[in-house]
Design a protein around this motif. Structure first.
Motif, PDB file in Angstrom:
ATOM      1  N   ARG A  57      14.291  -1.210  57.047  1.00  0.00           N
ATOM      2  CA  ARG A  57      14.695  -2.084  55.950  1.00  0.00           C
ATOM      3  C   ARG A  57      14.326  -3.530  56.245  1.00  0.00           C
ATOM      4  NH1 ARG A  57      18.247  -1.467  51.610  1.00  0.00           N
ATOM      5  NH2 ARG A  57      18.892   0.552  52.397  1.00  0.00           N
ATOM      6  N   SER A  66       7.543  -3.246  49.659  1.00  0.00           N
ATOM      7  CA  SER A  66       7.731  -1.980  50.362  1.00  0.00           C
ATOM      8  C   SER A  66       6.666  -1.828  51.429  1.00  0.00           C
ATOM      9  CB  SER A  66       7.607  -0.803  49.399  1.00  0.00           C
ATOM     10  OG  SER A  66       8.657  -0.800  48.487  1.00  0.00           O
ATOM     11  N   ASP A  74       5.665   8.964  49.698  1.00  0.00           N
ATOM     12  CA  ASP A  74       5.940   9.418  48.334  1.00  0.00           C
ATOM     13  C   ASP A  74       4.797  10.298  47.817  1.00  0.00           C
ATOM     14  OD1 ASP A  74       7.696   9.430  46.056  1.00  0.00           O
ATOM     15  OD2 ASP A  74       6.257   8.121  45.049  1.00  0.00           O
ATOM     16  N   GLU A 100      21.706   5.083  56.872  1.00  0.00           N
ATOM     17  CA  GLU A 100      20.838   4.816  55.731  1.00  0.00           C
ATOM     18  C   GLU A 100      20.609   3.326  55.505  1.00  0.00           C
ATOM     19  OE1 GLU A 100      22.365   5.527  51.673  1.00  0.00           O
ATOM     20  OE2 GLU A 100      24.255   5.977  52.658  1.00  0.00           O
ATOM     21  N   GLY A 105      15.265   1.307  50.693  1.00  0.00           N
ATOM     22  CA  GLY A 105      15.629   2.121  49.544  1.00  0.00           C
ATOM     23  C   GLY A 105      14.452   2.868  48.950  1.00  0.00           C
ATOM     24  N   ASP A 106      13.277   2.241  48.974  1.00  0.00           N
ATOM     25  CA  ASP A 106      12.082   2.896  48.440  1.00  0.00           C
ATOM     26  C   ASP A 106      11.723   4.157  49.239  1.00  0.00           C
ATOM     27  OD1 ASP A 106      11.941   0.866  46.620  1.00  0.00           O
ATOM     28  OD2 ASP A 106      10.265  -0.165  47.574  1.00  0.00           O
ATOM     29  N   LEU A 108      13.959   5.985  50.969  1.00  0.00           N
ATOM     30  CA  LEU A 108      15.006   6.954  50.647  1.00  0.00           C
ATOM     31  C   LEU A 108      14.738   7.636  49.309  1.00  0.00           C
ATOM     32  CD1 LEU A 108      18.276   5.102  51.733  1.00  0.00           C
ATOM     33  CD2 LEU A 108      17.221   7.082  52.838  1.00  0.00           C
ATOM     34  N   SER A 109      14.183   6.888  48.359  1.00  0.00           N
ATOM     35  CA  SER A 109      13.955   7.458  47.025  1.00  0.00           C
ATOM     36  C   SER A 109      12.826   8.486  47.012  1.00  0.00           C
ATOM     37  CB  SER A 109      13.687   6.347  46.012  1.00  0.00           C
ATOM     38  OG  SER A 109      12.436   5.745  46.252  1.00  0.00           O
ATOM     39  N   CYS A 110      12.044   8.575  48.086  1.00  0.00           N
ATOM     40  CA  CYS A 110      11.022   9.631  48.182  1.00  0.00           C
ATOM     41  C   CYS A 110      11.676  11.004  48.237  1.00  0.00           C
ATOM     42  CB  CYS A 110      10.161   9.451  49.432  1.00  0.00           C
ATOM     43  SG  CYS A 110       9.134   7.976  49.423  1.00  0.00           S
ATOM     44  N   LYS A 112      14.479  13.293  46.802  1.00  0.00           N
ATOM     45  CA  LYS A 112      15.103  13.256  45.481  1.00  0.00           C
ATOM     46  C   LYS A 112      16.601  13.548  45.452  1.00  0.00           C
ATOM     47  CE  LYS A 112      11.103  12.334  43.837  1.00  0.00           C
ATOM     48  NZ  LYS A 112      10.725  10.961  43.800  1.00  0.00           N
ATOM     49  N   GLN A 113      17.138  14.178  46.474  1.00  0.00           N
ATOM     50  CA  GLN A 113      18.554  14.511  46.509  1.00  0.00           C
ATOM     51  C   GLN A 113      19.195  13.860  47.726  1.00  0.00           C
ATOM     52  OE1 GLN A 113      20.005  16.381  44.063  1.00  0.00           O
ATOM     53  NE2 GLN A 113      18.009  16.504  43.080  1.00  0.00           N
ATOM     54  N   ASP A 114      20.448  13.483  47.588  1.00  0.00           N
ATOM     55  CA  ASP A 114      21.201  12.934  48.709  1.00  0.00           C
ATOM     56  C   ASP A 114      22.243  13.947  49.151  1.00  0.00           C
ATOM     57  OD1 ASP A 114      19.885  10.497  48.544  1.00  0.00           O
ATOM     58  OD2 ASP A 114      21.379   9.636  47.207  1.00  0.00           O
TER      59      ASP A 114
END
Length: 135
Positions: A57, A66, A74, A100, A105-106, A108-110, A112-114
């Motif tokens: 981060r 990013s 991604d 985390e 965040g970008d 982590l968004s790769c 799709k589920q947490d």
């Protein structure tokens, strides 16, 4: 559906600290090689442990952008999704981190589920204490 004979993948847990190379190209190549192996292994689960090693981060905070590995990751994740749909068997890709807040965040968004797992301390009840030492 016929399951392939190679349904038991090997090397399905990857420590991201081990695949981060001297250059972005080396890291991308290592990541891509592991994902290609998971795609060819039949139904498979690929665990990317310590995804904070790929990008921190603090890297994105310093530049306001990013890190390049985020776009690469991604794209590779999307390739895995397309491959799973085309070949007809599941490929599960998981990224894990112990904190985390260390991961942009970008990145982590790769994924799709947490899924959050809380580890709790428990007391061993006296009636089970004697069994705990025998296993």
């Amino acid at each position: 559906m016929v399951w392939p004979d190679t349904a038991l993948p090997t090397d399905n847990q990857i420590d991201c600290y081990d695949i981060v190379g001297e250059t972005l190209a080396v890291t991308e190549g290592s990541l891509q090689a592991h994902m290609e192996k998971a795609k060819s292994a039949g139904p498979s689960i690929l665990l990317l442990d310590h995804i904070e090693a790929l990008a921190k981060r603090s890297d994105s905070s310093a530049t306001g952008k990013s890190p390049p590995i985020v776009k690469i990751t991604d794209d590779l994740v999307n390739d895995m999704r397309i491959a799973a749909a085309q070949i007809g068997w599941p490929i599960v890709l998981m990224g894990t981190t112990v904190d985390e807040d260390l991961v942009p965040g970008d990145l982590l968004s790769c994924f799709k589920q947490d899924l959050y797992i809380t580890v709790r301390t428990f007391l061993l009840l006296p009636k089970y204490a004697d069994k705990a030492g025998t296993e």
